[in-house]
Design an enzyme around this catalytic site. Sequence first.
Site, PDB file in Angstrom:
ATOM      1  N   GLY A 251       8.780   1.486   6.701  1.00 39.27           N
ATOM      2  CA  GLY A 251       7.754   2.075   7.566  1.00 39.27           C
ATOM      3  C   GLY A 251       7.549   3.503   7.096  1.00 39.27           C
ATOM      4  O   GLY A 251       7.378   3.729   5.910  1.00 39.27           O
TER       5      GLY A 251
ATOM      6  N   SER B  78      12.604  -0.298   1.495  1.00 39.20           N
ATOM      7  CA  SER B  78      11.587   0.753   1.456  1.00 39.20           C
ATOM      8  C   SER B  78      12.100   2.046   2.120  1.00 39.20           C
ATOM      9  O   SER B  78      13.032   2.636   1.597  1.00 39.20           O
ATOM     10  CB  SER B  78      10.301   0.212   2.093  1.00 39.20           C
ATOM     11  OG  SER B  78       9.216   1.071   1.848  1.00 39.20           O
ATOM     12  N   ALA B  79      11.566   2.470   3.252  1.00 38.29           N
ATOM     13  CA  ALA B  79      12.075   3.673   3.921  1.00 38.29           C
ATOM     14  C   ALA B  79      13.573   3.558   4.224  1.00 38.29           C
ATOM     15  O   ALA B  79      14.311   4.549   4.168  1.00 38.29           O
ATOM     16  CB  ALA B  79      11.295   3.933   5.210  1.00 38.29           C
TER      17      ALA B  79
ATOM     18  N   HIS C  86       8.781   1.107  -4.098  1.00 38.75           N
ATOM     19  CA  HIS C  86       7.367   0.791  -4.414  1.00 38.75           C
ATOM     20  C   HIS C  86       6.932   1.533  -5.690  1.00 38.75           C
ATOM     21  O   HIS C  86       5.768   1.948  -5.779  1.00 38.75           O
ATOM     22  CB  HIS C  86       6.420   1.204  -3.282  1.00 38.75           C
ATOM     23  CG  HIS C  86       6.672   0.575  -1.953  1.00 38.75           C
ATOM     24  ND1 HIS C  86       6.101  -0.623  -1.574  1.00 38.75           N
ATOM     25  CD2 HIS C  86       7.415   0.977  -0.887  1.00 38.75           C
ATOM     26  CE1 HIS C  86       6.485  -0.907  -0.326  1.00 38.75           C
ATOM     27  NE2 HIS C  86       7.276   0.037   0.105  1.00 38.75           N
TER      28      HIS C  86
ATOM     29  N   GLU D  81       8.056  -2.831  -6.966  1.00 40.56           N
ATOM     30  CA  GLU D  81       8.047  -3.894  -5.967  1.00 40.56           C
ATOM     31  C   GLU D  81       8.582  -5.176  -6.608  1.00 40.56           C
ATOM     32  O   GLU D  81       8.183  -5.539  -7.712  1.00 40.56           O
ATOM     33  CB  GLU D  81       6.631  -4.099  -5.421  1.00 40.56           C
ATOM     34  CG  GLU D  81       6.163  -2.871  -4.635  1.00 40.56           C
ATOM     35  CD  GLU D  81       4.836  -3.071  -3.904  1.00 40.56           C
ATOM     36  OE1 GLU D  81       4.170  -4.091  -4.137  1.00 40.56           O
ATOM     37  OE2 GLU D  81       4.480  -2.195  -3.099  1.00 40.56           O
TER      38      GLU D  81
HETATM   39 CA   LIG Z   1       6.427   3.567   3.788  1.00 38.24          CA
END
Ligand SMILES: [Ca+2]
Lengths: 240, 240
Positions: free
Chosen positions: B89, B122-123, B159, B195
């Site tokens: 997020g 991700s985060a 990413h 990714e």
């Molecule tokens: Ca993000």
Amino acid sequence: MKRRLLLVSNSTLHGGGYLQHCQQQIQDFFGKNVKRILFVPYALHDRDAYTKTARDKFKTLGYEVDSVHETPDPVDAVRKAEGIFIGGGNTFRLLKALYDSKLVTEIRKRVLEDGIPYMGSSAGTNVSTISINTTNDMPIVYPPTFAAIGLVPFNINPHFLDADPNSKHMGETREQRIVQYHEELDTPCVLGLREGSMLLVEGNKATLLGSTKARLFQRGKQTTEHDPGSDLSFLLTEAQ
Amino acid sequence: MKRRLLLVSNSTLHGGGYLQHCQQQIQDFFGKNVKRILFVPYALHDRDAYTKTARDKFKTLGYEVDSVHETPDPVDAVRKAEGIFIGGGNTFRLLKALYDSKLVTEIRKRVLEDGIPYMGSSAGTNVSTISINTTNDMPIVYPPTFAAIGLVPFNINPHFLDADPNSKHMGETREQRIVQYHEELDTPCVLGLREGSMLLVEGNKATLLGSTKARLFQRGKQTTEHDPGSDLSFLLTEAQ
Ligand SMILES: [Ca+2]
Ligand SMILES: [Ca+2]
């Protein structure tokens, strides 16, 4: 209010030279009375090279450039400046250096009280707004706050980019990022300035200039599109 | 050191479902002894909806999910957790919430001292590293520091995206952003996880898993590419 601002989305447009796409607006903005412009190169690591780029370009437009990093006393240089230009690069690095050099308050005072013209490009546009909360840059250094110079009561997203429907990349789109910002309480408007566009502010009048439309995000309201030439003065009302 | 980490670049791969591209690695990682996983949904605004997404997916893999936001005492929930998953997020929102809830130190202790497995996406991968200096996210809130949980002595760029040679957009490429980070003094390695890729850490051994190569940036050194299956244990040495 004497405020005069030229807030440019991007320094270089694809296929053109440095500040080429906005050179007419730069000359209209600084006019014939300003002879020397104080340049702030803090957003890039190589300040000497950056100053040479800016100096060479402004020379062709009829202005001499003094760089704040070449002066022994940056605060005094701001006090004596006829006009200011803050260039792009990394917004976090720029804002931290502005605070480290104690320039934030001084620039605000010179622009809002004395009415000297302020031009920003990209990161230099981000730091002119309420905060750097809507920069696209990587947070490579930690500034003492995200609050910025505050020459306008809203935020700008420079280099605004529409989502590419063919992309297979799964990172957030620019629009999704700004929507996440507006999920937070008490967040101001965000004007998405696409590359090629810029905002001219004269006192309490704001006009969109350049070749591309701007996209305006307001917390809890419908997102809107605005054509070049649009009057965006309503953004300058604090209540927005 | 007991440390066990699964650090995933992205939660969803184009054309697939949530955590679908890494579900085998998730099951191999948490194994059969872990029954319940503590989920941290702080990176998204709607924590209930996010928890339902994670809970539904982990159920199909044989795990129950408890969300830290559903417990009266998040620190105590971490103390009792068999395994932790922090989802993606906004990294700034996530790190601020981790500090606000006093979870940073507690998670570090549980993972490095007690050896409970930690999965991030991700985060959730960004916050597991030294700092969030190389997140891609927009700085929508101001965390008390960019220092993060520090489960590994380097940074990750999730990413990670190669420059598009046909792009007319003039914002910095991802590589340019990371190079700007390394212009700053004393900055650690940055592992660019494209990714589809993820890093498995078991004690002092690190292995690249998934379907895409990773790109490693080291200050003052040549950038290198690493294939899936590569041993990246050298990254775990503090001197890097
Ligand atoms: Ca993000
Ligand atoms: Ca920039």
